[in-house]
Enzyme design. Structure first.
Site, PDB file in Angstrom:
ATOM      1  N   PRO A  65       0.800  -1.229   0.000  1.00 21.69           N
ATOM      2  CA  PRO A  65       0.000   0.000   0.000  1.00 21.69           C
ATOM      3  C   PRO A  65       0.832   1.279   0.000  1.00 21.69           C
ATOM      4  CG  PRO A  65      -0.150  -1.104   2.131  1.00 21.69           C
ATOM      5  CD  PRO A  65       0.560  -2.038   1.195  1.00 21.69           C
ATOM      6  N   ASN A  66       0.336   2.208  -0.784  1.00 23.81           N
ATOM      7  CA  ASN A  66       0.863   3.567  -0.910  1.00 23.81           C
ATOM      8  C   ASN A  66       2.193   3.660  -1.652  1.00 23.81           C
ATOM      9  OD1 ASN A  66      -1.340   4.827   0.500  1.00 23.81           O
ATOM     10  ND2 ASN A  66      -0.481   3.911   2.351  1.00 23.81           N
ATOM     11  N   ARG A  82       4.780  10.907  -2.393  1.00 24.49           N
ATOM     12  CA  ARG A  82       4.514  10.689  -0.968  1.00 24.49           C
ATOM     13  C   ARG A  82       5.758  10.967  -0.125  1.00 24.49           C
ATOM     14  NH1 ARG A  82       4.212   4.834   1.873  1.00 24.49           N
ATOM     15  NH2 ARG A  82       3.668   5.547   3.952  1.00 24.49           N
ATOM     16  N   TYR A 118      10.906   9.022   1.487  1.00 25.05           N
ATOM     17  CA  TYR A 118      10.923   8.010   0.427  1.00 25.05           C
ATOM     18  C   TYR A 118      11.625   8.457  -0.848  1.00 25.05           C
ATOM     19  CZ  TYR A 118       7.465   5.880   3.465  1.00 25.05           C
ATOM     20  OH  TYR A 118       6.829   5.330   4.549  1.00 25.05           O
ATOM     21  N   ASN A 135       8.065  -5.478  -0.497  1.00 19.54           N
ATOM     22  CA  ASN A 135       7.913  -4.305   0.355  1.00 19.54           C
ATOM     23  C   ASN A 135       6.426  -4.246   0.678  1.00 19.54           C
ATOM     24  OD1 ASN A 135       7.612  -1.821   1.569  1.00 19.54           O
ATOM     25  ND2 ASN A 135       9.073  -0.788   0.210  1.00 19.54           N
ATOM     26  N   ALA A 151       2.834  -0.748   5.013  1.00 22.83           N
ATOM     27  CA  ALA A 151       2.261  -0.783   6.360  1.00 22.83           C
ATOM     28  C   ALA A 151       1.797  -2.182   6.766  1.00 22.83           C
ATOM     29  CB  ALA A 151       1.110   0.210   6.460  1.00 22.83           C
ATOM     30  N   GLU A 187      12.434  -9.265   2.528  1.00 29.40           N
ATOM     31  CA  GLU A 187      11.647  -8.101   2.969  1.00 29.40           C
ATOM     32  C   GLU A 187      12.469  -6.846   2.736  1.00 29.40           C
ATOM     33  OE1 GLU A 187      10.089  -6.189   7.190  1.00 29.40           O
ATOM     34  OE2 GLU A 187      10.495  -8.337   7.111  1.00 29.40           O
ATOM     35  N   HIS A 191      12.517  -2.415   2.759  1.00 28.37           N
ATOM     36  CA  HIS A 191      11.947  -1.109   3.115  1.00 28.37           C
ATOM     37  C   HIS A 191      12.871  -0.026   2.587  1.00 28.37           C
ATOM     38  CE1 HIS A 191       9.005  -3.036   5.644  1.00 28.37           C
ATOM     39  NE2 HIS A 191       9.999  -3.783   6.100  1.00 28.37           N
ATOM     40  N   ARG A 235      12.253   5.323  12.725  1.00 24.16           N
ATOM     41  CA  ARG A 235      10.948   5.966  12.595  1.00 24.16           C
ATOM     42  C   ARG A 235      10.077   5.670  13.808  1.00 24.16           C
ATOM     43  NH1 ARG A 235       8.570   5.080   6.903  1.00 24.16           N
ATOM     44  NH2 ARG A 235       7.262   6.789   7.642  1.00 24.16           N
TER      45      ARG A 235
END
Length: 141
Positions: free
Chosen positions: A9-10, A17, A22, A71, A74, A95, A97, A104
Site C-alpha cells: 500500500p501507498n 509521498r 521516500y 515491500n 504498512a 523483505e 523497506h 521511525r
C-alpha cells in the site's frame, strides 16, 4: 532467473509521498534502471494497496519464481496473513523497506513478516531493491 517484486500500500505514490522519507523518484522511473543492472534476470513488478491481492499474487508466483522482493508497506507491521503466505511458499522472500524503519515511529519497529523471510533490507532508499535482487541471486539453488 525470475524475480518478482511486490510492493504494498501507498508505494504507488513514490516520488510524491513524503519525499523527505521516500525520495523523489517514482518506482516506475526506477524499475527500468533496476532491470538494466540485471540483464540476466527477468524482473517482474506488481503493486497493490489491497492485502488480499498481495497474497493472491504471492501465491501465484511463489512456487515457481526464483525469489520475491517484498515491500509490504504498512502491512509489514500488521499482517499475519502475509506471514503465513510467505511461510507456505517455496520461493525465498526478501523483505525490503526504502526507509530505515528503526529510525521511525515505534510501531514501525516490529515486523510481522521478517521471521518468514530469508532476509531484511532497509534504509537504503530505492537501492534496497537492488540489494535484495543481489541477495536472491547469491542464494544457493
Amino acid at each position: 532467473m525470475r524475480i518478482q517484486i511486490i510492493n504494498g500500500p501507498n508505494l504507488n505514490l513514490l516520488g510524491v509521498r513524503e519525499p523527505g522519507i521516500y525520495g523523489s523518484e517514482s518506482f516506475d522511473t526506477y524499475l527500468p534502471q533496476l532491470k538494466a543492472m540485471f540483464p540476466d534476470v527477468e524482473i517482474e513488478y506488481y503493486q497493490s494497496n489491497v492485502e488480499g491481492e498481495l497474497i493472491d499474487k504471492m501465491q501465484e508466483v511463489g512456487f515457481d519464481c526464483d525469489g520475491v522482493v517484498l515491500n509490504a508497506g504498512a502491512y509489514t507491521h500488521t499482517s499475519v496473513a502475509l506471514h503465513d503466505c510467505i511461510r507456505a511458499m517455496r520461493s525465498p522472500v526478501v523483505e525490503v523497506h526504502i526507509s530505515n524503519v528503526h529510525q521511525r515511529e515505534p510501531f514501525r519497529h516490529k515486523s510481522m513478516i521478517s521471521s518468514a523471510c530469508v532476509g531484511v533490507i532497509c534504509g537504503f532508499g530505492l537501492d534496497s531493491y537492488r540489494l535484495a535482487v543481489e541477495a536472491l541471486k547469491a542464494l544457493p539453488r
